[in-house]
Design a protein around this motif. Structure first.
Motif, mmCIF file in Angstrom:
data_model
loop_
_atom_site.group_PDB
_atom_site.id
_atom_site.type_symbol
_atom_site.label_atom_id
_atom_site.label_comp_id
_atom_site.label_asym_id
_atom_site.label_seq_id
_atom_site.Cartn_x
_atom_site.Cartn_y
_atom_site.Cartn_z
ATOM 1 N N GLN A 44 0.818 -1.205 0.000
ATOM 2 C CA GLN A 44 0.000 0.000 0.000
ATOM 3 C C GLN A 44 0.861 1.268 0.000
ATOM 4 O OE1 GLN A 44 -3.499 0.293 -0.326
ATOM 5 N NE2 GLN A 44 -3.050 -1.800 -1.000
ATOM 6 N N ALA A 45 1.978 1.253 0.717
ATOM 7 C CA ALA A 45 2.882 2.409 0.716
ATOM 8 C C ALA A 45 3.458 2.654 -0.670
ATOM 9 C CB ALA A 45 4.000 2.208 1.733
ATOM 10 N N SER A 46 3.657 1.576 -1.428
ATOM 11 C CA SER A 46 4.251 1.700 -2.763
ATOM 12 C C SER A 46 3.308 2.371 -3.759
ATOM 13 C CB SER A 46 4.660 0.321 -3.297
ATOM 14 O OG SER A 46 3.523 -0.438 -3.699
ATOM 15 N N ARG A 47 2.048 2.552 -3.399
ATOM 16 C CA ARG A 47 1.103 3.225 -4.294
ATOM 17 C C ARG A 47 1.341 4.730 -4.352
ATOM 18 N NH1 ARG A 47 -3.961 3.510 -3.164
ATOM 19 N NH2 ARG A 47 -4.716 3.299 -5.300
ATOM 20 N N CYS A 48 2.126 5.277 -3.425
ATOM 21 C CA CYS A 48 2.379 6.725 -3.392
ATOM 22 C C CYS A 48 3.028 7.178 -4.694
ATOM 23 C CB CYS A 48 3.277 7.076 -2.210
ATOM 24 S SG CYS A 48 3.731 8.819 -2.116
ATOM 25 N N SER A 49 2.568 8.312 -5.209
ATOM 26 C CA SER A 49 3.081 8.822 -6.486
ATOM 27 C C SER A 49 4.334 9.676 -6.325
ATOM 28 C CB SER A 49 1.997 9.643 -7.192
ATOM 29 O OG SER A 49 1.746 10.841 -6.465
ATOM 30 N N GLN A 50 4.734 9.948 -5.064
ATOM 31 C CA GLN A 50 5.927 10.769 -4.806
ATOM 32 C C GLN A 50 5.859 12.093 -5.582
ATOM 33 O OE1 GLN A 50 8.910 9.554 -2.633
ATOM 34 N NE2 GLN A 50 6.912 8.749 -1.982
ATOM 35 N N CYS A 51 4.697 12.734 -5.519
ATOM 36 C CA CYS A 51 4.467 13.944 -6.308
ATOM 37 C C CYS A 51 5.349 15.097 -5.833
ATOM 38 C CB CYS A 51 2.997 14.326 -6.250
ATOM 39 S SG CYS A 51 2.331 14.455 -4.595
#
Length: 482
Positions: A43-50
Motif C-alpha cells: 500500500q505504501a508503494s502506491r504513493c506517487s511521490q508527487c
C-alpha cells in the motif's frame, strides 16, 4: 528487496481488514485490524511521490508523508518511524483517529481516477511496529535546565508540549483534574476508535523521560484545588491546555426532562465503565441498554455516541441532523461505520420539542430544507411547514459541540483576556496570553477542533515558551549573577 513506487496504476487501494459489524457491535475493541508487513509495503508503494505533496500540505502537522511511505515500501521501517515522529508526537494516535478522508487522504493527488493511498493505516503500522521492536524511547535531554514549566491539562496539546519541553531539558510538571492522563483521548473517545492502553503507553514513556504528573489536581479556589497564582509562583512559565468541556445547550419545550443528557457525560460514563471504574449514582443511568436512543448532532462526537449506544445494547439508535449527509461535519468513514452497525440517520431534521411526563419519551422533530449559503459559506437550513414527526426516545443525547469554560472567573484572573467566544486570546506568533509568561494552546485557543491540531499547537507553543524563557528568565538570571 525494495518495492518500486507509483504502483497505484496496478495496485488497488486496500484498507486494513475491518471486523464484521455483527461482531464489533458486542464490544469496545478497535474495529480495524493491523496491516501485515506485505500489505503495508504494497500500500505504501502506491504513493506517487508527487512534487507538491498535497497530503503534507493538508496535514496540520506538515508530516513528511511521501518520505515515510517510500521508506516503508523499501522496508526501512526504523527510518520511517524516525521521519514520522520528527513532526508528530503521537503518530499511533493520529493514525487511528484522524479524519484522513478530510485531510491527507482526501487531498491525495491520485484520488481522481484512483483511490487515495491508505496513509492513516500505514502511519499506524509504522508506529505500532516501532513500539513492538523497541525503537520508541523515552525523551532524553542532552542538557538539564534549572527552569521549570507547568502545563495545565494532560490532553493532546498539553502532552505534546510536555514532550517537546522535556526534550529541551526543562523540569516539566503537568496538572490535570482527572485521574488519568489523556483528557478526551481517554474519556471522550470510545475504545473502538482508540484503545486506552495506547494512551497509557505514552503516559509511561513521558514519566520515564522525567515529566511529572499531578493527577486529580484541579486549578482554582475550590477545596483541594491549587490556585492559579500559586501555580505561577512555582514555575518559570505556564501553558494552559485545558481544552473545551462546556457542552452547548439546546432550547425548546421539554428540554429539562430527565433522560436528556450531554454527550461528554454519556461518553465519559461509558469509558469509565470500560476502564473498570465504579460510577457515581448520577452516572449509572447513562446507559443505553434496552432504550430508544436519539442523538442530536452530526459531528464526530455524535458518531461516537450513536456507536457507543449500539454497543450498550440499545433497542434503537437514531441520529437527528438538520442538514443532509453531504454536509455532515463528521468523518464520512465514521458515518459509514455507524450505518453498518445499525444506526438510523434522520437527515434534514431538527428537534422542536421534547415529549414526556418527568422523563423524556419522545422527540418531536421537523423536516428541513437547504437554503442559500449563510455567512460561513454553508447552506442555511429552513423548516418545512407541516412536516413534524415524532421519534420514540428514552434517552436523548445532545452532541452539539463544546464551548470553553470561563477560566478568568474560575481562576480569579480578571486580566486573562478572552475572545468573544470565550476562548483565550494569545499572540499570533508567540502563543502568549495577556499574562506574561502564561501561554495557551489547543482547543482553549482555537475552539473545539481535531486532536491533530491540538498536537500541532502544543508543539508550536512549546517552541515559543522555550524562546521566551531563554530571552527573559535565563537572561535575567545571568544579569543578576553578573
Amino acid at each position: 528487496m525494495t518495492t518500486k513506487m507509483l504502483q497505484f496504476v496496478s495496485v488497488p487501494q486496500k484498507q486494513p481488514d475491518k471486523r464484521a459489524a455483527t461482531a464489533r457491535r458486542t464490544d469496545f475493541d478497535e474495529i480495524y485490524k493491523d496491516f501485515a508487513t506485505p500489505e503495508a509495503t504494497e500500500q505504501a508503494s502506491r504513493c506517487s511521490q508527487c512534487g507538491v505533496p498535497f497530503c503534507s500540505v493538508h496535514c496540520p502537522l506538515g508530516n513528511n508523508i511521501p518520505d515515510w511511505l517510500m521508506l516503508t515500501a523499501q522496508g526501512r521501517l526504523e527510518e520511517a518511524y524516525g521521519v514520522s515522529s520528527a513532526t508528530n508526537t503521537f503518530p499511533e494516535i493520529c493514525g487511528r483517529i484522524c479524519p484522513q478522508d478530510r485531510l491527507c487522504e482526501g487531498n491525495c493527488v491520485i484520488e481522481p481516477g484512483f483511490e487515495s493511498v491508505t496513509i492513516g493505516a500505514v502511519e499506524r503500522y509504522i508506529t505500532d511496529t516501532a513500539f513492538e521492536k523497541g525503537w520508541v524511547k523515552p525523551v532524553s535531554p542532552v542538557l538539564e535546565r534549572s527552569q521549570s514549566v507547568a502545563i495545565i491539562g494532560a490532553g493532546p496539546a498539553g502532552l505534546a508540549a510536555a514532550d517537546q519541553l522535556r526534550a529541551q531539558g526543562y523540569k516539566v510538571h503537568v496538572y490535570d483534574r482527572y485521574d488519568r492522563v489523556g483528557g478526551l483521548l481517554v474519556y471522550g473517545i470510545p475504545g473502538f476508535k482508540l484503545e486506552k492502553h495506547i494512551v497509557a503507553r505514552r503516559h509511561k514513556l513521558l514519566e520515564e523521560g522525567g515529566v511529572v504528573f499531578h493527577l486529580g489536581q484541579g486549578i482554582g479556589d475550590g477545596e483541594g484545588e491549587l490556585s492559579f497564582a500559586d501555580l505561577r509562583s512555582r514555575h518559570d512559565a505556564v501553558l494552559i491546555a485545558t481544552g473545551v468541556y462546556k457542552s452547548r445547550e439546546i432550547g425548546g419545550p421539554g428540554v429539562g426532562l430527565a433522560g436528556i443528557e450531554k454527550a461528554l457525560d454519556y461518553l465519559t460514563a461509558s469509558n469509565r465503565r470500560s476502564l473498570g471504574d465504579t460510577l457515581p449514582p448520577e452516572a449509572q443511568a447513562l446507559d443505553a441498554a434496552g432504550k430508544n436512543v436519539v442523538v442530536l448532532g452530526g459531528g464526530d462526537t455524535a458518531m461516537d455516541c450513536v456507536r457507543t449506544a449500539i454497543r450498550q445494547g440499545a433497542k434503537s439508535v437514531k441520529c437527528l441532523y438538520r442538514r443532509d449527509k453531504a454536509n455532515m461535519p463528521g468523518s464520512a468513514r465514521e458515518v459509514k461505520n455507524a450505518e453498518e452497525e445499525g444506526v438510523q440517520f434522520e437527515w434534514l431534521a431538527a428537534p422542536e420539542a421534547f415529549l414526556g411526563e418527568g422523563h423524556v419519551s419522545g422527540v418531536r422533530a421537523v423536516r428541513m430544507k437547504l437554503g442559500l449559503p449563510d455567512a460561513t459559506g454553508r447552506q442555511s437550513v429552513e423548516p418545512l411547514e407541516g412536516s413534524s414527526f415524532t421519534l420514540d426516545a428514552d434517552l436523548v443525547i445532545k452532541a452539539l459541540g463544546f464551548d470553553p469554560e470561563p477560566l478568568p472567573q474560575l481562576w480569579g484572573q480578571k486580566d486573562l483576556a478572552v475572545s468573544r467566544w470565550g476562548t483565550l486570546k494569545v499572540g499570533q506568533k508567540d502563543f502568549m496570553t495577556s499574562l506574561p509568561g502564561v501561554f495557551a494552546a489547543g482547543d482553549i485557543v482555537r475552539g473545539a477542533s481535531l486532536v491533530v491540531w491540538a498536537i500541532r499547537d502544543g508543539r508550536d507553543a512549546a517552541a515559543c515558551m522555550h524562546q521566551w524563557i531563554q530571552e527573559n528568565v535565563t537572561a535575567t538570571a545571568k544579569a543578576e549573577q553578573g
